[in-house]
Design a protein around this motif. Structure first.
Motif, PDB file in Angstrom:
ATOM      1  N   PHE A  13      11.277 -10.111  34.995  1.00 12.40           N
ATOM      2  CA  PHE A  13      12.625  -9.204  35.214  1.00 12.40           C
ATOM      3  C   PHE A  13      13.685  -9.908  34.357  1.00 12.40           C
ATOM      4  N   ALA A  43      17.328   2.410  32.609  1.00 13.38           N
ATOM      5  CA  ALA A  43      16.479   2.533  33.558  1.00 13.38           C
ATOM      6  C   ALA A  43      15.742   1.069  33.833  1.00 13.38           C
ATOM      7  N   THR A  44      15.252   0.579  32.659  1.00  8.53           N
ATOM      8  CA  THR A  44      14.608  -0.690  32.785  1.00  8.53           C
ATOM      9  C   THR A  44      15.646  -1.908  33.068  1.00  8.53           C
ATOM     10  N   ILE A  86      16.193  -1.860  36.708  1.00  7.77           N
ATOM     11  CA  ILE A  86      15.059  -2.615  37.343  1.00  7.77           C
ATOM     12  C   ILE A  86      15.277  -4.090  37.233  1.00  7.77           C
ATOM     13  N   GLY A  87      15.626  -4.436  36.126  1.00  5.65           N
ATOM     14  CA  GLY A  87      15.741  -6.108  36.272  1.00  5.65           C
ATOM     15  C   GLY A  87      16.923  -6.644  36.885  1.00  5.65           C
ATOM     16  N   ILE A 137      18.309  -5.079  39.694  1.00 12.56           N
ATOM     17  CA  ILE A 137      17.938  -5.179  41.233  1.00 12.56           C
ATOM     18  C   ILE A 137      16.997  -6.105  41.725  1.00 12.56           C
ATOM     19  N   ALA A 138      16.066  -6.395  40.692  1.00 11.34           N
ATOM     20  CA  ALA A 138      15.135  -7.832  40.676  1.00 11.34           C
ATOM     21  C   ALA A 138      15.865  -8.910  40.666  1.00 11.34           C
ATOM     22  N   PHE A 186      11.691  -5.046  44.845  1.00 13.46           N
ATOM     23  CA  PHE A 186      11.439  -5.546  43.500  1.00 13.46           C
ATOM     24  C   PHE A 186      11.007  -6.769  43.664  1.00 13.46           C
ATOM     25  N   SER A 221       8.862  -3.991  32.736  1.00 15.49           N
ATOM     26  CA  SER A 221       9.269  -3.575  33.695  1.00 15.49           C
ATOM     27  C   SER A 221       8.281  -3.476  35.148  1.00 15.49           C
ATOM     28  N   ILE A 242       8.708  -5.038  39.147  1.00 13.16           N
ATOM     29  CA  ILE A 242       8.647  -4.356  40.310  1.00 13.16           C
ATOM     30  C   ILE A 242       7.546  -4.851  41.074  1.00 13.16           C
TER      31      ILE A 242
END
Length: 661
Positions: free
Chosen positions: A345, A381-382, A385-386, A388-389, A396, A490, A494
């Protein structure tokens, strides 16, 4: 299999040599083809070796004996076990993604071939480090990654800031490496070997000895010295100051060095040395406290940074602190697990930041961004994701590893664990805040980039534009060679956390990691684990989850609902905001004490040593003495006969007088 083991590090080395020495002949395309091919070979072979290790086959042996001296063997050798193969997979996969990404990011840079050579050489150095079975090779890999990172951080060597940053990284790491070398020296002196297996076999004997100079227990002295090396390489307080400045290098190396490789070398090393660290609660206490300080206090700095890469850099410092806390809590497998999830991430965040920088014509100031979501949908979007992780929110990857660290610290029974637990919880809130501050500040809200250009031209960060971009900023999504690595990274950002049951509680590491019977935290966690979904359900009812959520909600309120409030809060914070913006004054202190002291010392050596002693006494003084003596001799050697006759008479009289006496 030994041939396969050799090919893993040698394939990137071959690519580095070809791109470095024959880059002009190969051209840009040829240079990136040979280096990417080398790293691809390493990655594929790492998968095959992983499967072999999973089948129960491990290897520990020498490949080449360099020399023997006083009973010590200096060897090149490999230790292939579950801990090694995990590091091999992470390093080669992230490195491969970075190599591909670099094709797009460095497309217009004149040092294209040189950059590919450097990153491939870096991959070779890191693989030699993680695959080593002895302290000599470990130290070789350790110093090699330091050297190549110096070259990469200062890649744009025409910038004074880049030169300053790579010198800073080099010098700070020398401080840590001095402790590391002392630790290796103590092991060589008292264990009589530099081979891991032989040293670990003598660990109980070493635990009964004391270091003769300080009187400390030997095992404590060894572990603390080794950890000082890890503090430098993994940027732990107070040896953390080099890492944020290393953002002066191109973004791909930020991902390569600060996500999965160089900065995690210290975490890997301490995990490998777990048989030694488990014998010293003093060393573990030192480790957990240093990790706690780094975790919280570096996270706080991230919330006031405006450079998009520096936000991610301080985030890395905080996450490394989490890993270090896990080491101090005897949760070595949890530290490596977080190392793995963090690699994915954080690589997404760094490479995503690079994609934003490309879109903004190499502008890095988030105050000149905003509203980029519709222009950069894939990057957005990517990076989401990073983020949130990174904040540690389920499902995640970061949630599983970070939550495990917090629980391990809570269960730890070493001095300082209570302080570490408080820092870990506080850092969860701050982590949620800075992670989503980056997202909201960059991708949401007002489109500030056009206004910034109209008001200020290209802005104060124009020095970051090494690709000749000028004029109004019109954001655009990056090419596929940039976005595809982001998407591929990504996916594990996840799902890699879902392997928690296998990696942490399935005896995945086997004998690679040793935990003392006195440290029961991991056993307690294993008994309480009821699967991935059970952990997510339980996690949703625990304090860390709500703290992370509260941090994200605070960022949303401050940067979406009331974007005027951050300036008000900063103005009312007064000295606290100044302290964070000044990074606790470490840079100023280092400039004044170390750099200033070095300047004073240099001036003193120049004035007193060079001008007075060397020039004045040794050079000019010796010349003056020769001149004075030659002047006396010249009076005697005049060439006049009567003067020589008088001298002869005087000599005869003196001789007769002396003889008579």
């Amino acid at each position: 299999m030994k041939t396969l083991y050799l090919l893993v590090p040698l394939a990137p080395l071959a690519g580095a040599i070809l791109a470095g020495f024959f880059g002009k002949i190969l051209g840009r395309t040829g240079s990136h083809v040979v280096t990417i091919l080398g790293v691809t070979i390493s990655f594929v072979l790492s998968i095959l070796i992983y499967q072999d290790v999973q089948a129960g086959n491990v290897f520990n042996g020498a490949v080449y004996t360099w020399m023997e001296s006083g009973g010590l063997k200096f060897e090149i050798g490999f230790l292939i076990d579950p801990l090694t193969v995990m590091m091999m997979l992470v390093v080669t996969f992230v490195s491969l993604m970075v190599h591909v990404y670099t094709i797009g990011y460095m497309a217009e840079d004149p040092g294209y071939q040189r950059f590919f050579s450097y990153i491939s050489l870096f991959t070779f150095s890191m693989l030699m480090l993680v695959m080593s079975n002895n302290f000599v090779q470990l130290f070789f890999g350790w110093e090699a990654v330091g050297l190549v990172s110096y070259l990469l951080i200062g890649f744009w060597y025409t910038r004074p800031t880049a030169i300053y940053a790579n010198l800073k990284a080099f010098l700070v790491n020398r401080v840590g490496d001095f402790g590391f070398l002392l630790g290796i020296g103590l092991i060589a002196a008292y264990a009589g070997s530099l081979d891991y297996a032989e040293v670990f076999a003598k660990r109980n004997e070493l635990a009964t000895l004391t270091e003769t100079v300080t009187g400390w227990p030997l095992i404590t002295a060894v572990c603390i010295c080794l950890f000082i090396g890890a503090m430098g390489k993994s940027a732990q307080f107070p040896l953390h100051v080099w890492l944020p400045d290393s953002m002066e290098g191109p973004t791909p190396i930020s991902a390569l060095i600060h996500a999965a490789t160089m900065v995690t070398a210290g975490i890997f090393m301490v995990s490998r040395m777990s048989p030694l660290f488990e014998l010293s609660d003093t060393a573990l206490s030192f480790v957990i406290v240093i990790g706690a300080i780094t975790t919280l206090f570096m996270a706080l700095i991230a919330i006031v940074q405006t450079d998009i890469k520096r936000v991610v850099a301080y985030s890395t410092l905080s996450q490394l602190g989490y890993m270090t806390m896990a080491l101090g809590a005897s949760a070595y497998s949890v530290a490596i697990f977080h190392l793995m999830t963090h690699a994915f991430f954080k690589a997404v965040l760094f490479l995503g930041a690079g994609s934003v920088i490309i879109a903004m014509h190499h502008e890095q100031d988030m105050r000149k961004m905003g509203g980029l979501r519709k222009y950069l949908p894939i990057t957005y979007a990517t990076m989401l994701i990073g983020a949130i992780a990174n904040a540690g929110l389920p499902p995640f990857a970061g949630f599983f590893s970070k939550d495990s660290i917090i629980e391990a610290v809570h269960l730890a029974n070493v001095p300082g664990a209570g302080f570490a637990y408080f820092c870990a919880l506080a850092a969860v809130f701050v982590g949620g805040l800075y992670s989503f501050r980056l997202i909201f500040f960059t991708f949401h809200g007002e489109e500030r980039f056009r206004k910034a250009h109209d008001d200020h031209g290209h802005g104060h960060d124009a020095h970051h534009d090494d690709h000749g971009h000028h004029g109004p900023v019109e954001p655009h999504e990056s090419p596929k060679v940039v976005t595809v690595p982001l998407i591929l990274l990504s996916i594990p950002a996840i799902v890699s956390g879902w392997l928690i049951g296998t990696i942490l509680y399935g005896n995945w590491f086997g004998d690679s990691i040793v935990i003392s019977a006195a440290h029961t935290g991991m056993a307690t966690m294993a008994a309480q684990f009821h699967g991935v979904f059970g952990m997510m359900l339980h996690g949703a009812m625990t304090l860390p989850f709500w703290l992370a959520l509260a941090g994200a909600a605070t960022a949303w309120y401050l940067y979406i609902v009331r974007p005027d409030l951050p300036a008000v809060i900063k103005a009312k914070s007064g000295v606290l905001a100044t302290i964070l913006e000044e990074k606790y004054g470490f840079d100023r202190f280092n400039d004044w004490f170390f750099a200033g002291g070095a300047r004073l010392l240099g001036r003193g050596l120049w004035k007193g040593g060079d001008q007075v002693l060397i020039d004045g006494v040794m050079v000019n003084g010796s010349a003056g003495a020769v001149g004075w003596i030659s002047g006396l001799v010249r009076l005697i050697q005049s060439g006049r006969i009567y003067q020589y006759a008088f001298g002869m008479i005087f000599g005869v009289v003196a001789l007769l007088t002396f003889w008579r006496a």
